[in-house]
Design a protein around this motif. Structure first.
Motif, PDB file in Angstrom:
ATOM      1  N   ALA A   1       0.845  -1.203   0.000  1.00  0.00           N
ATOM      2  CA  ALA A   1       0.000   0.000   0.000  1.00  0.00           C
ATOM      3  C   ALA A   1       0.877   1.247   0.000  1.00  0.00           C
ATOM      4  CB  ALA A   1      -0.927  -0.019   1.216  1.00  0.00           C
ATOM      5  N   GLN A   2       1.952   1.192   0.784  1.00  0.00           N
ATOM      6  CA  GLN A   2       2.861   2.344   0.829  1.00  0.00           C
ATOM      7  C   GLN A   2       3.523   2.567  -0.533  1.00  0.00           C
ATOM      8  OE1 GLN A   2       5.581   2.294   4.148  1.00  0.00           O
ATOM      9  NE2 GLN A   2       6.736   4.066   3.379  1.00  0.00           N
ATOM     10  N   LEU A   3       3.922   1.459  -1.172  1.00  0.00           N
ATOM     11  CA  LEU A   3       4.530   1.554  -2.510  1.00  0.00           C
ATOM     12  C   LEU A   3       3.546   2.214  -3.481  1.00  0.00           C
ATOM     13  CD1 LEU A   3       6.689   0.687  -4.717  1.00  0.00           C
ATOM     14  CD2 LEU A   3       5.266  -1.339  -5.013  1.00  0.00           C
ATOM     15  N   ILE A   4       2.293   1.792  -3.410  1.00  0.00           N
ATOM     16  CA  ILE A   4       1.280   2.346  -4.326  1.00  0.00           C
ATOM     17  C   ILE A   4       1.107   3.849  -4.049  1.00  0.00           C
ATOM     18  CG2 ILE A   4      -1.173   2.252  -4.972  1.00  0.00           C
ATOM     19  CD1 ILE A   4      -0.971  -0.811  -4.159  1.00  0.00           C
ATOM     20  N   ASP A   5       1.069   4.216  -2.764  1.00  0.00           N
ATOM     21  CA  ASP A   5       0.941   5.642  -2.405  1.00  0.00           C
ATOM     22  C   ASP A   5       2.098   6.451  -2.964  1.00  0.00           C
ATOM     23  OD1 ASP A   5      -1.379   5.242  -1.042  1.00  0.00           O
ATOM     24  OD2 ASP A   5      -0.447   5.103   0.951  1.00  0.00           O
ATOM     25  N   GLN A   6       3.259   5.820  -3.015  1.00  0.00           N
ATOM     26  CA  GLN A   6       4.459   6.536  -3.460  1.00  0.00           C
ATOM     27  C   GLN A   6       4.642   6.506  -4.979  1.00  0.00           C
ATOM     28  OE1 GLN A   6       6.687   5.568   0.748  1.00  0.00           O
ATOM     29  NE2 GLN A   6       7.497   4.620  -1.057  1.00  0.00           N
ATOM     30  N   THR A   7       3.699   5.888  -5.690  1.00  0.00           N
ATOM     31  CA  THR A   7       3.796   5.819  -7.151  1.00  0.00           C
ATOM     32  C   THR A   7       3.137   7.067  -7.754  1.00  0.00           C
ATOM     33  OG1 THR A   7       3.711   3.413  -7.027  1.00  0.00           O
ATOM     34  CG2 THR A   7       3.230   4.398  -9.165  1.00  0.00           C
ATOM     35  N   SER A   8       3.905   7.804  -8.538  1.00  0.00           N
ATOM     36  CA  SER A   8       3.365   9.074  -9.040  1.00  0.00           C
ATOM     37  C   SER A   8       2.502   8.896 -10.292  1.00  0.00           C
ATOM     38  CB  SER A   8       4.507  10.049  -9.332  1.00  0.00           C
ATOM     39  OG  SER A   8       5.382   9.454 -10.284  1.00  0.00           O
ATOM     40  N   GLY A   9       2.798   7.883 -11.094  1.00  0.00           N
ATOM     41  CA  GLY A   9       2.039   7.682 -12.335  1.00  0.00           C
ATOM     42  C   GLY A   9       1.047   6.538 -12.217  1.00  0.00           C
ATOM     43  N   SER A  10       1.105   5.586 -13.153  1.00  0.00           N
ATOM     44  CA  SER A  10       0.117   4.499 -13.197  1.00  0.00           C
ATOM     45  C   SER A  10       0.519   3.332 -12.295  1.00  0.00           C
ATOM     46  CB  SER A  10       0.008   3.938 -14.615  1.00  0.00           C
ATOM     47  OG  SER A  10      -0.196   4.980 -15.524  1.00  0.00           O
ATOM     48  N   VAL A  11      -0.516   2.693 -11.723  1.00  0.00           N
ATOM     49  CA  VAL A  11      -0.304   1.422 -11.028  1.00  0.00           C
ATOM     50  C   VAL A  11      -0.933   0.341 -11.904  1.00  0.00           C
ATOM     51  CG1 VAL A  11      -0.870   0.026  -9.003  1.00  0.00           C
ATOM     52  CG2 VAL A  11      -0.286   2.451  -8.738  1.00  0.00           C
ATOM     53  N   LEU A  12      -0.084  -0.492 -12.482  1.00  0.00           N
ATOM     54  CA  LEU A  12      -0.601  -1.567 -13.354  1.00  0.00           C
ATOM     55  C   LEU A  12      -0.678  -2.808 -12.501  1.00  0.00           C
ATOM     56  CD1 LEU A  12       1.876   0.106 -15.208  1.00  0.00           C
ATOM     57  CD2 LEU A  12       0.009  -0.589 -16.719  1.00  0.00           C
ATOM     58  N   TYR A  13      -1.837  -3.442 -12.449  1.00  0.00           N
ATOM     59  CA  TYR A  13      -1.971  -4.546 -11.490  1.00  0.00           C
ATOM     60  C   TYR A  13      -2.706  -5.741 -12.077  1.00  0.00           C
ATOM     61  CZ  TYR A  13      -6.854  -3.216 -10.730  1.00  0.00           C
ATOM     62  OH  TYR A  13      -8.181  -2.959 -10.906  1.00  0.00           O
ATOM     63  N   ASN A  14      -2.382  -6.876 -11.516  1.00  0.00           N
ATOM     64  CA  ASN A  14      -2.963  -8.154 -11.934  1.00  0.00           C
ATOM     65  C   ASN A  14      -4.357  -8.290 -11.312  1.00  0.00           C
ATOM     66  OD1 ASN A  14      -3.681 -10.811 -12.243  1.00  0.00           O
ATOM     67  ND2 ASN A  14      -1.891 -11.647 -11.169  1.00  0.00           N
ATOM     68  N   VAL A  15      -5.373  -8.159 -12.134  1.00  0.00           N
ATOM     69  CA  VAL A  15      -6.748  -8.170 -11.629  1.00  0.00           C
ATOM     70  C   VAL A  15      -7.189  -9.587 -11.246  1.00  0.00           C
ATOM     71  CG1 VAL A  15      -7.874  -8.460 -13.882  1.00  0.00           C
ATOM     72  CG2 VAL A  15      -9.042  -7.167 -12.080  1.00  0.00           C
ATOM     73  N   ASP A  16      -6.452 -10.587 -11.695  1.00  0.00           N
ATOM     74  CA  ASP A  16      -6.841 -11.976 -11.386  1.00  0.00           C
ATOM     75  C   ASP A  16      -6.343 -12.432 -10.012  1.00  0.00           C
ATOM     76  OD1 ASP A  16      -7.995 -12.144 -13.909  1.00  0.00           O
ATOM     77  OD2 ASP A  16      -6.098 -12.757 -14.826  1.00  0.00           O
ATOM     78  N   ASP A  17      -5.472 -11.640  -9.403  1.00  0.00           N
ATOM     79  CA  ASP A  17      -4.998 -11.999  -8.070  1.00  0.00           C
ATOM     80  C   ASP A  17      -5.831 -11.222  -7.048  1.00  0.00           C
ATOM     81  OD1 ASP A  17      -3.160 -13.084  -6.085  1.00  0.00           O
ATOM     82  OD2 ASP A  17      -2.487 -11.012  -5.878  1.00  0.00           O
ATOM     83  N   PRO A  18      -6.636 -11.905  -6.239  1.00  0.00           N
ATOM     84  CA  PRO A  18      -7.609 -11.214  -5.377  1.00  0.00           C
ATOM     85  C   PRO A  18      -6.967 -10.182  -4.453  1.00  0.00           C
ATOM     86  CG  PRO A  18      -7.913 -13.604  -5.280  1.00  0.00           C
ATOM     87  CD  PRO A  18      -6.702 -13.358  -6.109  1.00  0.00           C
ATOM     88  N   ASN A  19      -5.817 -10.518  -3.837  1.00  0.00           N
ATOM     89  CA  ASN A  19      -5.198  -9.563  -2.904  1.00  0.00           C
ATOM     90  C   ASN A  19      -4.751  -8.302  -3.640  1.00  0.00           C
ATOM     91  OD1 ASN A  19      -5.553 -11.388  -0.827  1.00  0.00           O
ATOM     92  ND2 ASN A  19      -3.514 -12.299  -1.131  1.00  0.00           N
ATOM     93  N   THR A  20      -4.143  -8.508  -4.810  1.00  0.00           N
ATOM     94  CA  THR A  20      -3.659  -7.363  -5.597  1.00  0.00           C
ATOM     95  C   THR A  20      -4.846  -6.515  -6.058  1.00  0.00           C
ATOM     96  OG1 THR A  20      -1.896  -8.802  -6.360  1.00  0.00           O
ATOM     97  CG2 THR A  20      -2.150  -6.746  -7.529  1.00  0.00           C
ATOM     98  N   ALA A  21      -5.896  -7.164  -6.545  1.00  0.00           N
ATOM     99  CA  ALA A  21      -7.068  -6.439  -7.048  1.00  0.00           C
ATOM    100  C   ALA A  21      -7.710  -5.621  -5.924  1.00  0.00           C
ATOM    101  CB  ALA A  21      -8.070  -7.428  -7.634  1.00  0.00           C
ATOM    102  N   ARG A  22      -7.781  -6.234  -4.744  1.00  0.00           N
ATOM    103  CA  ARG A  22      -8.408  -5.540  -3.598  1.00  0.00           C
ATOM    104  C   ARG A  22      -7.611  -4.290  -3.235  1.00  0.00           C
ATOM    105  NH1 ARG A  22      -7.118  -7.001   1.205  1.00  0.00           N
ATOM    106  NH2 ARG A  22      -6.537  -9.100   0.550  1.00  0.00           N
ATOM    107  N   LEU A  23      -6.284  -4.427  -3.276  1.00  0.00           N
ATOM    108  CA  LEU A  23      -5.430  -3.321  -2.841  1.00  0.00           C
ATOM    109  C   LEU A  23      -5.335  -2.202  -3.888  1.00  0.00           C
ATOM    110  CD1 LEU A  23      -3.920  -3.403  -0.122  1.00  0.00           C
ATOM    111  CD2 LEU A  23      -1.838  -3.879  -1.395  1.00  0.00           C
ATOM    112  N   CYS A  24      -5.332  -2.580  -5.160  1.00  0.00           N
ATOM    113  CA  CYS A  24      -5.054  -1.599  -6.222  1.00  0.00           C
ATOM    114  C   CYS A  24      -6.315  -1.056  -6.892  1.00  0.00           C
ATOM    115  CB  CYS A  24      -4.177  -2.221  -7.310  1.00  0.00           C
ATOM    116  SG  CYS A  24      -2.629  -2.867  -6.704  1.00  0.00           S
ATOM    117  N   GLY A  25      -7.374  -1.876  -6.871  1.00  0.00           N
ATOM    118  CA  GLY A  25      -8.544  -1.592  -7.704  1.00  0.00           C
ATOM    119  C   GLY A  25      -9.098  -0.180  -7.590  1.00  0.00           C
ATOM    120  N   LYS A  26      -9.117   0.328  -6.363  1.00  0.00           N
ATOM    121  CA  LYS A  26      -9.785   1.635  -6.173  1.00  0.00           C
ATOM    122  C   LYS A  26      -8.820   2.810  -6.263  1.00  0.00           C
ATOM    123  CE  LYS A  26     -13.661  -0.204  -3.584  1.00  0.00           C
ATOM    124  NZ  LYS A  26     -13.141  -1.526  -3.132  1.00  0.00           N
ATOM    125  N   ARG A  27      -7.579   2.539  -6.560  1.00  0.00           N
ATOM    126  CA  ARG A  27      -6.588   3.624  -6.618  1.00  0.00           C
ATOM    127  C   ARG A  27      -6.774   4.474  -7.876  1.00  0.00           C
ATOM    128  NH1 ARG A  27      -3.128   4.034  -2.052  1.00  0.00           N
ATOM    129  NH2 ARG A  27      -3.729   2.184  -0.885  1.00  0.00           N
TER     130      ARG A  27
END
Ligand code: EPU
Length: 632
Positions: A80-106
């Motif tokens: 989550a901290q890494l995502i907060d520190q990302t200035s541009g796009s967060v590209l994420y694997n939507v098929d992995d439930p944990n990743t999708a949950r964490l990134c989806g709403k960013r």
């Protein structure tokens, strides 16, 4: 894959990645001319917190490195901290439930995967032997087809992430797909170590249950007959934390050999070994799993179970790949040997010689070869000579003590085909080297030929009987031999008559460097009843004076002054033992194997007997059994 696609897309990236990837040449590279730096990171030690990237490509988030983190929530916090520190796009694997949950709403989140809602979506995946092709859609719009020359669905998935990122950086789709087509896998990522029509040996770094499942799935999709896997667990902490998950990770493998844990600097955890994972796999109802605590023996266990059509995988982040490399090197030789003996012959790696000796001890033969023809045997001799491979011949293994380290080089067992032929012509019986002496005795009986009855009690083959000038009931092999046929050290065949041969008590020097093919024995016409009487006499003598237990026959030659068995008896050494090797109670010149005796038990017992005979009677006993092989 990202660094390669960006490089091919003309962006001149620098990179820093955690594997040797031949196509990138070095794992770290600084490029003055580029705007981007591709860095591979993972959750292992929490340093992802220090990353402040422009774009982040997130593959999956799951329980891993539980030596560092208390639980999944702690791992997610770092991401989550890494995502907060990302200035541009967060590209994420939507098929992995944990990743999708964490990134989806960013904000600026771009998804990829196989799911329908993926921004970059892959469909129509076709897996081929060592690659795949699939269609790529961006938010419903078809971009085209992509091809990969690395195997497995997980690589298709990763490639979708790369396509998403490279597209967001405005690299045209055709340039991206051209780069993907050229991409070659990293070292230790599905790295092919040996490939032929009969065998495929592949090494992979997978050490987490999810990676193992993915690698096994890729391997299975290649369509070889069986999947044989060697696995070295990595870290005690991971073995303990994920053992349940490991239990179900090997479902796609037909056979699994698990060795002990590679510590990676961790101290051992009591009760956690490779057996922990074996127990879980067994609990998961997999029947093809075995534990081999000695890493250096893993290649032998796996090599000995090989059948044509097998794909062998080494898995783990430690040094298990060295075992696959040894196996690959030996398989190259084994395949050449197989070509020599042809379809009808047999070649096996690391065959346990305890299965081929009557004493039932002894380590493996590096190459076990059963030729079926004289010509194949001759060719084997020439091959071993050219390749400087030691060659040893074994018949029934009844007079043989193989040390626990086994025999290096080629062990030839002439058996079947030409070697099992037996023919009667007049008073003569010609038998191949693989024929049992007992069979010579009974063939003679059927032809009403006497004088060979004593052979019924010798648990050896014609080849072994000649080599040793074996004997019983006061007779010796060469008393019945008319001529022999043999191959010399260059593989040329010769026939020699008895009067041209120099023979001693339990020794026939010619066959120390040459190889028996067949022998012609001479019998004398006799009444069937008389033959039967002599056969019974021999059986009776054996039954009453020799043990029925596993043994190598007489251990010592009879000294000139006293039979060895009588001497051992008089010295009071009957029934003395080392481990499970014991001097027979029935006959003092026999050592019997009471169970899992080792060659070193037997050798120690032999030394004990020799030293007592020397001290108490001044007699130097000489072994009759042939002692061969390497100490363990
Ligand atoms: N004896 C004892 N105690 C013992 C064993 C033997 O007192 O524990 C006495 C016997 O009573 C006999 C003498 O020692 O008076 C010789 O024994 P045996 O007749 O059993 O013959 P051997 O010399 O021990 C030889 C061969 C055997 C073969 C037999 C039968 C050698 C080293 N041994 O044994 O061959 O089976 O005769 O004919 O030449 C082999 O080569 O592996 C083998 C077992």
């Amino acid at each position: 894959m990202t660094a390669h696609a960006l490089r091919e897309g003309g962006l001149h990236p620098s990179h820093y990645v955690g594997a040797e990837i031949p196509i990138l040449r070095t794992n770290a590279y600084w490029n003055q001319g580029g705007e981007y730096f591709v860095a591979e990171g993972d959750e292992s030690d929490g340093t992802l917190r220090c990353f402040h990237p422009e774009h982040a490509l997130i593959l999956n988030i799951e329980e891993e490195h539980l030596d560092f983190y208390p639980d999944l929530a702690a791992i997610e916090k770092v991401f989550a901290q890494l995502i907060d520190q990302t200035s541009g796009s967060v590209l994420y694997n939507v098929d992995d439930p944990n990743t999708a949950r964490l990134c989806g709403k960013r904000k600026h989140a771009v998804s990829y995967g196989f799911s329908e809602q993926a921004d970059y979506r892959g469909t129509d995946v076709e897996l081929r032997n060592f690659g795949s092709s699939f269609l790529v859609f961006r938010r419903g719009e078809k971009l085209g087809q992509a091809t990969l020359n690395v195997p497995g669905e997980h690589n298709v998935h990763n490639a979708l992430g790369v396509i998403a990122l490279a597209s967001e950086l405005s690299i045209p789709f055709d340039k991206i797909t051209a780069s993907l087509r050229k991409f070659e896998h990293a070292r230790r990522r599905f790295e092919i170590k040996y490939a032929s029509d009969r065998f495929l040996l592949v090494d992979d770094y997978a050490h987490h249950p999810t990676e193992i499942r993915a690698t096994l799935r890729s391997a299975k999709s290649i369509g070889r007959r069986r999947l044989v896997t060697m696995f070295q667990p990595h870290r005690y902490s991971r073995t303990k934390a994920l053992c349940r998950d490991f239990g179900s990770a090997f479902d796609d493998a037909d056979r699994v050999v698990i060795t002990d844990v590679y510590p990676a600097s961790e101290p051992p955890i009591p009760g956690i070994t490779g057996q922990t994972i074996v127990d879980e796999i067994v609990r998961h109802s997999h029947h093809g799993v075995a534990y081999q605590p000695q890493l250096q023996s893993v290649h032998r266990d796996v090599g000995n179970m090989l059948e044509a059509g097998d794909l062998v995988l080494s898995l783990g982040a430690g040094n298990i790949h060295e075992q696959l490399e040894i196996l690959a090197a030996d398989l190259v030789v084994a395949e050449k040997l197989k070509a020599i003996v042809g379809e009808e012959g047999e070649v096996r790696l690391y065959e346990p010689l305890s299965n081929h000796t009557t004493l039932r001890v002894g380590g493996p033969a590096q190459f076990w070869v059963e030729p079926r023809t004289e010509q194949a045997f001759a060719e084997l001799i020439r091959f071993c000579d050219d390749e400087h491979l030691p060659l040893f011949v074994i018949g029934r293994g009844s007079n043989l003590l193989v040390r626990d380290g086994g025999i290096r080089g080629v062990v030839v067992h002439p058996h079947g085909g030409d070697f099992d032929k037996i023919e009667v012509a007049g008073y003569e019986i010609t038998a191949g080297a693989g024929v049992k002496l007992r069979q010579v005795a009974y063939t003679a009986r059927a032809a009403n030929l006497g004088g060979l009855e004593w052979m019924e009690g010798i648990p050896g083959t014609v080849g072994g009987g000649l080599r040793m000038n074996a004997g019983a009931m006061g007779a010796q092999t060469f008393e019945n031999v008319t001529r022999i046929r043999y191959l010399d050290a260059e593989g040329n065949s010769h026939v020699k008559n008895r009067d041209e041969l120099e023979v001693f008590y339990r020794r026939f020097p010619l066959l120390e460097k040459n190889f028996a093919i067949s022998a012609t024995f001479c019998g004398q016409p006799a009444e069937r009843a008389q033959i039967d009487m002599r056969l019974r006499e021999s059986q009776e003598k054996r039954r009453t004076t020799q043990p029925a237990a596993k043994s190598a026959g007489c251990i010592f030659k009879n000294p000139a002054t006293i039979p060895a068995g009588k001497l051992v008896d008089e010295l009071g050494l009957k029934n003395s033992r080392v481990g499970n090797a014991r001097v027979s109670r029935v006959h003092g010149n026999f050592i019997v194997n009471d169970g899992d005796a080792t060659a070193s038990d037997v050798l120690e017992l032999i030394d004990d007997i020799k030293s007592v005979a020397r001290k108490k009677r001044g007699i130097e006993l000489e072994t009759e059994v042939e002692i061969v092989g390497e100490p363990e």
